[in-house]
Design a protein around this motif. Structure first.
Motif, PDB file in Angstrom:
ATOM      1  N   ILE A 129      17.425  36.222  49.260  1.00 48.69           N
ATOM      2  CA  ILE A 129      16.076  35.664  49.119  1.00 48.69           C
ATOM      3  C   ILE A 129      15.749  34.880  50.390  1.00 48.69           C
ATOM      4  O   ILE A 129      16.547  34.067  50.853  1.00 48.69           O
ATOM      5  N   CYS A 130      14.606  35.145  50.964  1.00 47.24           N
ATOM      6  CA  CYS A 130      14.169  34.480  52.190  1.00 47.24           C
ATOM      7  C   CYS A 130      14.050  32.970  51.959  1.00 47.24           C
ATOM      8  O   CYS A 130      13.363  32.539  51.029  1.00 47.24           O
ATOM      9  N   VAL A 131      14.731  32.191  52.828  1.00 47.30           N
ATOM     10  CA  VAL A 131      14.699  30.739  52.649  1.00 47.30           C
ATOM     11  C   VAL A 131      13.335  30.149  53.032  1.00 47.30           C
ATOM     12  O   VAL A 131      13.008  29.034  52.649  1.00 47.30           O
ATOM     13  N   SER A 132      12.544  30.923  53.779  1.00 53.63           N
ATOM     14  CA  SER A 132      11.236  30.409  54.203  1.00 53.63           C
ATOM     15  C   SER A 132      10.152  30.627  53.153  1.00 53.63           C
ATOM     16  O   SER A 132       9.349  29.742  52.886  1.00 53.63           O
ATOM     17  N   CYS A 133      10.123  31.849  52.571  1.00 54.44           N
ATOM     18  CA  CYS A 133       8.988  32.167  51.717  1.00 54.44           C
ATOM     19  C   CYS A 133       9.372  32.644  50.320  1.00 54.44           C
ATOM     20  O   CYS A 133       8.493  32.866  49.490  1.00 54.44           O
ATOM     21  N   GLY A 134      10.661  32.848  50.075  1.00 58.64           N
ATOM     22  CA  GLY A 134      11.074  33.296  48.755  1.00 58.64           C
ATOM     23  C   GLY A 134      10.962  34.798  48.552  1.00 58.64           C
ATOM     24  O   GLY A 134      11.202  35.296  47.454  1.00 58.64           O
TER      25      GLY A 134
ATOM     26  N   ARG B 241      16.419  35.742  55.868  1.00 61.67           N
ATOM     27  CA  ARG B 241      14.982  35.763  56.174  1.00 61.67           C
ATOM     28  C   ARG B 241      14.414  37.149  55.875  1.00 61.67           C
ATOM     29  O   ARG B 241      15.090  38.164  56.053  1.00 61.67           O
ATOM     30  N   CYS B 242      13.177  37.170  55.463  1.00 58.66           N
ATOM     31  CA  CYS B 242      12.489  38.455  55.264  1.00 58.66           C
ATOM     32  C   CYS B 242      11.915  38.939  56.603  1.00 58.66           C
ATOM     33  O   CYS B 242      11.978  38.235  57.603  1.00 58.66           O
ATOM     34  N   ARG B 243      11.344  40.118  56.599  1.00 56.77           N
ATOM     35  CA  ARG B 243      10.809  40.693  57.835  1.00 56.77           C
ATOM     36  C   ARG B 243       9.720  39.792  58.441  1.00 56.77           C
ATOM     37  O   ARG B 243       9.694  39.559  59.646  1.00 56.77           O
ATOM     38  N   ALA B 244       8.853  39.271  57.598  1.00 56.28           N
ATOM     39  CA  ALA B 244       7.742  38.457  58.101  1.00 56.28           C
ATOM     40  C   ALA B 244       8.221  37.140  58.702  1.00 56.28           C
ATOM     41  O   ALA B 244       7.617  36.612  59.634  1.00 56.28           O
ATOM     42  N   CYS B 245       9.330  36.603  58.170  1.00 60.88           N
ATOM     43  CA  CYS B 245       9.820  35.285  58.606  1.00 60.88           C
ATOM     44  C   CYS B 245      10.948  35.388  59.620  1.00 60.88           C
ATOM     45  O   CYS B 245      11.539  34.373  60.000  1.00 60.88           O
ATOM     46  N   PHE B 246      11.310  36.614  60.042  1.00 60.86           N
ATOM     47  CA  PHE B 246      12.404  36.804  60.990  1.00 60.86           C
ATOM     48  C   PHE B 246      11.822  36.889  62.404  1.00 60.86           C
ATOM     49  O   PHE B 246      11.084  37.813  62.707  1.00 60.86           O
TER      50      PHE B 246
END
Ligand code: ZN
Length: 168
Positions: A127-132, A159-164
């Protein structure tokens, strides 16, 4: 990193044991973050394993087992691909867990080839730590740019793609 790869490996190996199959587990000897002879997952669900210094050692040690588990396969050298093929060709079930991408978001070591020769591939996500959202990347929060930073597992975040951040 926190996607449950090792938990999934352990789950499958436990099922094989329940089915009375002979199970052997190997991991690279270089991965000494936790106990030497246990695969330790993040929820402390452990299973005994044998550290090996090279992939070919696995061929010698696999003996007459039915199921071979490999953890942290991204740290093996390229010869692990032939080793897995050879074991599978002997009729053994080979279950490999590893990180598919390094912290730069690039394919990690032998993982792309292992995924290519496998009958089945399952990607588990953190799970992305930035956005869930659903995270597939390991973002390194420390400045060190070495590919392998053992013993520093707390310097990574899912991190997810958007937050990486792109690190090209
Ligand atoms: Zn995100």
């Amino acid at each position: 990193m926190f996607s449950g790869k090792t938990e999934e490996l352990i789950r499958r190996l436990r099922r094989a044991k329940i089915a009375q199959l002979q199970v052997e587990i190997f991991k690279p000897a270089s991965d000494t973050r936790y106990h030497d002879e246990d695969i330790v997952s993040h929820n402390q669900n452990t299973i005994r394993s044998t550290p090996v210094h090279s992939a070919v050692e696995i061929l010698l040690l696999a003996g007459d087992c039915d199921v071979i588990g490999l953890d942290e396969a991204q740290f093996f050298d390229q010869s692990i691909v032939d080793v897995c093929n050879s074991l599978a060709n002997q009729g053994k079930r080979v279950i490999v867990a590893g990180l598919d991408m390094d912290f730069k978001g690039l394919p990690f070591g032998p993982m792309p080839d292992l995924m290519a020769i496998a009958e089945y591939v399952t990607k588990v996500h953190a799970i992305c730590v930035s956005c869930g959202g659903v995270a597939q990347y390991s973002y390194r929060t420390a400045a060190n740019q070495d590919i392998v930073m053992l013993g520093e597992s707390d310097t990574y975040e899912a991190r997810c793609r958007a937050c990486f951040p792109l690190l090209s």
